[in-house]
Design an enzyme around this catalytic site. Sequence first.
Site, short mmCIF file in Angstrom:
data_model
loop_
_atom_site.label_atom_id
_atom_site.label_comp_id
_atom_site.label_asym_id
_atom_site.label_seq_id
_atom_site.Cartn_x
_atom_site.Cartn_y
_atom_site.Cartn_z
N ASP A 8 9.51 0.49 -3.02
CA ASP A 8 9.50 1.95 -2.93
C ASP A 8 9.85 1.64 -0.97
O ASP A 8 9.54 0.35 -0.43
CB ASP A 8 8.21 2.14 -2.80
CG ASP A 8 8.65 3.87 -2.22
OD1 ASP A 8 9.60 4.63 -1.66
OD2 ASP A 8 7.61 4.61 -1.68
N ASP A 10 9.69 4.61 1.67
CA ASP A 10 9.31 5.23 2.98
C ASP A 10 8.02 5.17 2.28
O ASP A 10 7.31 5.93 1.12
CB ASP A 10 9.41 6.69 2.28
CG ASP A 10 10.65 6.88 3.02
OD1 ASP A 10 10.94 6.59 4.24
OD2 ASP A 10 11.80 7.58 2.07
C1 G6P Z 1 10.95 9.43 -0.75
C2 G6P Z 1 10.70 9.94 0.17
C3 G6P Z 1 10.61 11.48 -0.04
C4 G6P Z 1 11.40 12.04 0.36
C5 G6P Z 1 12.62 11.70 -0.61
C6 G6P Z 1 14.08 12.78 -0.42
O1 G6P Z 1 10.86 9.82 -1.81
O2 G6P Z 1 8.88 9.12 0.03
O3 G6P Z 1 9.65 11.74 1.25
O4 G6P Z 1 11.72 13.38 0.19
O5 G6P Z 1 12.65 9.64 -0.63
O6 G6P Z 1 14.65 12.01 1.29
P1 G6P Z 1 15.83 12.44 1.63
O7 G6P Z 1 16.40 11.01 2.71
O8 G6P Z 1 16.95 11.97 0.54
O9 G6P Z 1 15.88 13.68 1.96
MG MG Z 2 7.20 6.48 -0.86
#
Ligand code: G6P
Ligand code: MG
Length: 213
Positions: A8, A10
């Site tokens: 993953d 983020d």
């Molecule tokens: C990851 C992050 C989330 C985020 C999601 C969508 O899972 O951990 O915090 O909401 O991605 O990201 P985006 O940049 O497409 O809004």
């Molecule tokens: Mg994450």
Amino acid sequence: QPQAIIFDLDGVLTDTSEYHYQAWKHLADDEGIPFTHEENDAHLRGVGRRDSLMYLIRGRQYSEEQIQEMMNRKNQYYNELIKKMSPGEVVPGGQALLEEIRKAGIKTAIASASKNADIVLDRLKITSLFDGIADGYSVVNGKPAADIFVYAAGLVHVPTHNCLGVEDADAGIEAIKNAGMRALAIGPSERFKRPDKVIPTLANVRLQTLLEV
Ligand code: G6P
Ligand code: MG
């Protein structure tokens, strides 16, 4: 030993979870909705854009048009924050770990729900350290569905049972387990239901630790 390690992005390889929080907080403040860091950790970590907004506005009436506008606005706030990112924001030892994995002949891939994963990887200058990148455009069903990890395994041509997944969100650990992979969780152990191993951070972790999962 795994043939591929799927990360993953983020909250694992970099602390963009904090930027996601700040962007949601900005939107919540705009809308007069109370929102705390604790709520973010408990309910939004690793959760997709729409589902995150649905949590934020729960019990309030908004039209689909307003929902779209709020998702866009949050994304603009997030983009402002990530455009200033630099390679120094990779978790300490992150580049070295990825290089060590690749030298050992193990494939590396990203499985991120974010539609901004490409931008973040580019700002961090680590795109070339991955054999495959699955992001928010790759699959329809988000984590905890197995889909994005299965898709990432396909990109690097490794059967899912020979992959190790690395995640900081419980929905992500569920996705990894649903995909039939070993799961390494990053964060406090109370956060996870069925990880194979938990470590507090990926900082300064070497390949040997990943091989012990
Ligand atoms: C990851 C992050 C989330 C985020 C999601 C969508 O899972 O951990 O915090 O909401 O991605 O990201 P985006 O940049 O497409 O809004
Ligand atoms: Mg994450």
